[in-house]
Design an enzyme around this catalytic site. Structure first.
Site, short mmCIF file in Angstrom:
data_model
loop_
_atom_site.label_atom_id
_atom_site.label_comp_id
_atom_site.label_asym_id
_atom_site.label_seq_id
_atom_site.Cartn_x
_atom_site.Cartn_y
_atom_site.Cartn_z
N PHE A 59 4.31 9.16 -4.29
CA PHE A 59 5.31 9.76 -3.35
C PHE A 59 6.50 8.59 -3.31
CE2 PHE A 59 7.21 10.63 0.62
CZ PHE A 59 7.40 11.93 0.32
N ASP A 78 7.11 0.23 -4.52
CA ASP A 78 7.46 1.03 -3.17
C ASP A 78 6.47 0.62 -2.37
OD1 ASP A 78 7.60 2.83 -1.51
OD2 ASP A 78 7.80 4.57 -2.73
N LYS A 85 9.24 2.53 6.72
CA LYS A 85 8.27 2.96 7.74
C LYS A 85 8.07 2.02 8.98
CE LYS A 85 6.05 6.74 5.56
NZ LYS A 85 6.34 7.11 4.19
C1 LIG Z 1 7.17 8.03 3.23
C2 LIG Z 1 7.19 7.21 2.22
C3 LIG Z 1 8.85 7.16 1.38
C4 LIG Z 1 9.82 8.02 2.03
O1 LIG Z 1 10.05 7.41 3.18
P1 LIG Z 1 11.00 8.25 4.22
O2 LIG Z 1 11.59 7.26 5.18
O3 LIG Z 1 10.26 9.44 4.73
O4 LIG Z 1 12.26 8.55 3.38
C5 LIG Z 1 8.93 6.60 0.13
N1 LIG Z 1 7.74 6.15 -0.26
C6 LIG Z 1 6.49 6.03 0.22
C7 LIG Z 1 5.29 4.98 -0.38
C8 LIG Z 1 6.29 6.41 1.43
O5 LIG Z 1 5.16 6.61 2.03
#
Ligand SMILES: *Cc1c(COP(=O)(O)O)cnc(C)c1O
Length: 399
Positions: free
Chosen positions: A137, A222, A251
């Site tokens: 994700f 990420d 986050k």
């Molecule tokens: C939540 C998340 C995102 C997206 O972050 P947003 O602030 O909602 O755009 C991207 N990568 C990972 C691994 C995430 O958990």
């Protein structure tokens, strides 16, 4: 009124339920309270955002102080909090420079853009493809949505962005097989969050680093969800002794205020020149001041190692529940305080049952319970959460 009007005025993308979804009004530490004064233990933690719990005094104080000083200026000008935050992030991640934005998706957009441009500057060949993992994700913008290796998120938005390939997580051969003349980068979450709490294996991560080095590709981590202490280390990458060329964070960074960051090693950072990328709110002074306060807490002696111990404690408790309900719990997995419990049956019912008894947990993919409590959660709070979960599972087992 709020519940009815939500159904009337807000576009329905979260599936909140008037009867079962709490209306939260205030919080402190691991606890949040609804409009009727009912207390909940919050093991959702704003989806890995509230790493220091709700309204941490140091974070609130830092933001308030900055609110009275300077709320926003354009990035045409220098501001203190932005540079101070960049210095701290760079020092603690072994990177060279930061770009600030407002969310995880934006941080990954920046990573995708800089990887493509880097490849363009460095090689004659047309290299723009990025390999990501199944069940990953990376966000909801068109590029990060395409990067996300889950079809359910793609549906209805085709045509997707060209230039992405998908490989099997924890399967080096699968990644190897996707590498072509056009490949410029590999992007993974060291611990997949949204996709079901899957922890990358050591040989896989090390192998990806080697593969990228051999093929002249960039490695992008990420760490939007698993970074910043969530796994018990500042970056999840530290568990593997592997350094990525680009790391994205968001986050937990602002303690609840919206901020994201893309960090690059020196060679990659030089790719961008003035005008190549920008964000109006990126590196906003208030968000940065809050983020500095968050990092100050995370970097206090023993904070991260204590978080790891609490994670181990929760994990052991969940493993005991698995022994108690072997027919209901298929697997317990995770690292530090990002933990998942894969159920054999319906997870939403368990999530609802827990909420009724005062515990907020998050169910993903219909049957995986995800635990993302604050990193400073108390042992007694973990005990209470486990007791509630045991009751709810016991009740389901009885049915
Ligand atoms: C939540 C998340 C995102 C997206 O972050 P947003 O602030 O909602 O755009 C991207 N990568 C990972 C691994 C995430 O958990």
């Amino acid at each position: 009124m709020i519940r009815e009007d939500e159904g009337k005025y807000i576009i329905n993308t979260y599936g909140r339920h008037a009867e079962t979804t709490p209306l939260l009004v205030h919080g402190r530490g691991t606890r949040v309270y609804d409009d009727k004064g009912k207390e909940y233990l919050d093991f959702v933690g704003g989806l890995a955002v509230n790493s220091l719990g709700h309204c941490h005094p140091a974070v609130a104080q830092a933001a308030k102080k900055q609110l009275d000083k300077l709320i926003h200026t354009s990035n045409l000008y220098y501001t203190e909090p932005q540079v101070e935050l960049a210095r701290c992030l760079v020092k603690n991640t072994g990177t060279a420079r930061a770009f600030f934005c407002n969310s995880g998706a934006e941080a990954n957009e920046a990573a995708i853009k800089i990887a493509r441009k880097y490849a363009k500057l460095k090689s004659e060949a047309q290299r723009y493809e990025i390999i990501t993992a199944h069940d990953s994700f990376h966000g909801r913008t068109m590029a990060t949505l395409t990067a996300t290796g889950q079809e359910k998120f793609h549906k209805g938005y085709e045509p997707l962005l060209p230039g992405f390939r998908y490989a099997k997580f924890n399967d080096l051969d699968s990644f190897h097989a996707q590498v072509g003349e056009e490949t410029c980068a590999v992007m993974i979450e060291p611990v997949q969050g949204e996709g079901g709490v899957h922890v990358a294996r050591h040989d896989f991560v090390k192998g990806l680093r080697r593969l990228c080095d051999e093929q002249g590709m960039l490695l992008i981590f990420d760490e939007v969800q698993c970074g910043l202490g969530r796994t018990g280390k500042f970056l999840a990458a530290e568990h593997y002794g592997v350094k990525a060329d680009i790391v994205t964070l968001a986050k937990a960074l602002g303690g609840g205020l919206p901020i994201g960051a893309m960090l690059c090693v020196a060679d990659v950072a030089e790719t961008f020149s003035p005008g190549d990328h920008a964000s109006t709110f990126g590196g906003n002074p208030v968000a940065c001041a809050a983020a500095i306060a968050v990092l100050t807490e995370l970097l206090k002696e023993n904070f991260l190692s204590d978080a790891k111990l609490r994670g181990d404690y929760l994990r052991e408790g969940l493993a005991s529940l698995q022994k108690l309900f072997p027919e209901m719990i298929k697997e317990v997995r995770g690292l530090g305080l990002i933990l998942g419990v894969e159920l054999e049956g319906d997870g939403l019912a368990v999530q609802r049952g827990c909420a009724e008894r005062g515990l907020l947990i998050n169910c993903i993919a219909g049957r995986i319970l995800r635990f993302l409590p604050p990193l400073n959660v108390e042992q007694s709070e973990i005990d209470r959460a486990l007791a509630i979960l045991e009751k709810v599972l016991g009740q389901s087992a009885g049915n």
